[in-house]
Design a protein around this motif. Structure first.
Motif: not given
Length: 208
Positions: A43-50, A64-65, A89-95, A103-114
């Motif tokens: 979650h914190n990595w996603l926030v930092q990326r955003a 970030a929820d 444990t779940s959460s949601r981050v939107r950017v 868009v394509s590269a970021l979706v791929t990056e996030l998907s690879e992060a799990g």
């Protein structure tokens, strides 16, 4: 004098200007603390990326929820059904991206992060207002053209507009698209949607 009711519709398709990527974190473990720790790190990595994307002006907004955890029963594999407790444990981050080539590269990056991702397309408020004004005027003109046709068929002409009423006509759904990919990223192509902006009006006319 004849009363004529006529409906006019106008719509246009505008290429999306923003892409909101939703990243959904979900970590399951039999160890509650382990589930929370792993989800928190992601979650914190996603926030930092955003925040990085906003800092580079490639994104205009993010949110970030709060993280949430719940426990449930499951059964371990084997001959004997052993009840175990698992913790998710779940959460949601939107950017919201303004640089759609990412868009394509970021979706791929996030998907690879799990994380699980989805993309929603939209226009800026200013662009939407511009097109809404245009199609409202076009819808009024379309309704008047229909009324004129009916009046002419009756050997009459429209003398007065009694009323014009707006009918909710939806709009905003992606309906058409073209492909655009992140240059040199090797990421799969992503489809940038076109947004429908539409208006429907009903007019009441008096013809003589």
């Amino acid at each position: 004098m004849t009363t004529i009711h006529a409906t006019g519709t106008s719509e246009t398709h505008v290429l999306a200007e923003r892409a909101t990527i939703t990243a959904l974190v979900s970590v399951t473990s039999r160890d509650r603390s382990g589930s929370i720790d792993a989800a928190t790190r992601l979650h914190n990595w996603l926030v930092q990326r955003a925040e990085q994307l906003r800092g580079s002006c490639d994104a205009t907004w993010h949110s970030a929820d709060a993280i949430s955890t719940y426990s449930y029963k499951s059964y371990a594999e084997g001959k004997l059904k052993q009840v175990v407790f698992e913790h998710r444990t779940s959460s949601r981050v939107r950017v919201k991206l303004s640089n759609l080539s990412l868009v394509s590269a970021l979706v791929t990056e996030l998907s690879e992060a799990g994380v699980t991702t989805n993309v929603d397309w939209s226009l800026t408020e200013n662009t939407r207002r511009v097109y809404e004004r245009r199609i409202r005027k076009a819808a009024v003109e379309a309704a008047r053209e229909v009324a004129d046709d009916y009046a002419e068929a009756l050997g009459q002409r429209v003398e007065r507009v009694v009323s014009i009423s707006d009918t909710p006509a939806g709009g905003g759904a992606p309906v058409a698209a073209f492909a655009r990919s992140a240059a040199g990223s090797g990421a799969p192509e992503v489809t940038v949607a076109e947004i429908t902006v539409s208006a429907t009006v009903t007019g009441v006319y008096e013809a003589v």
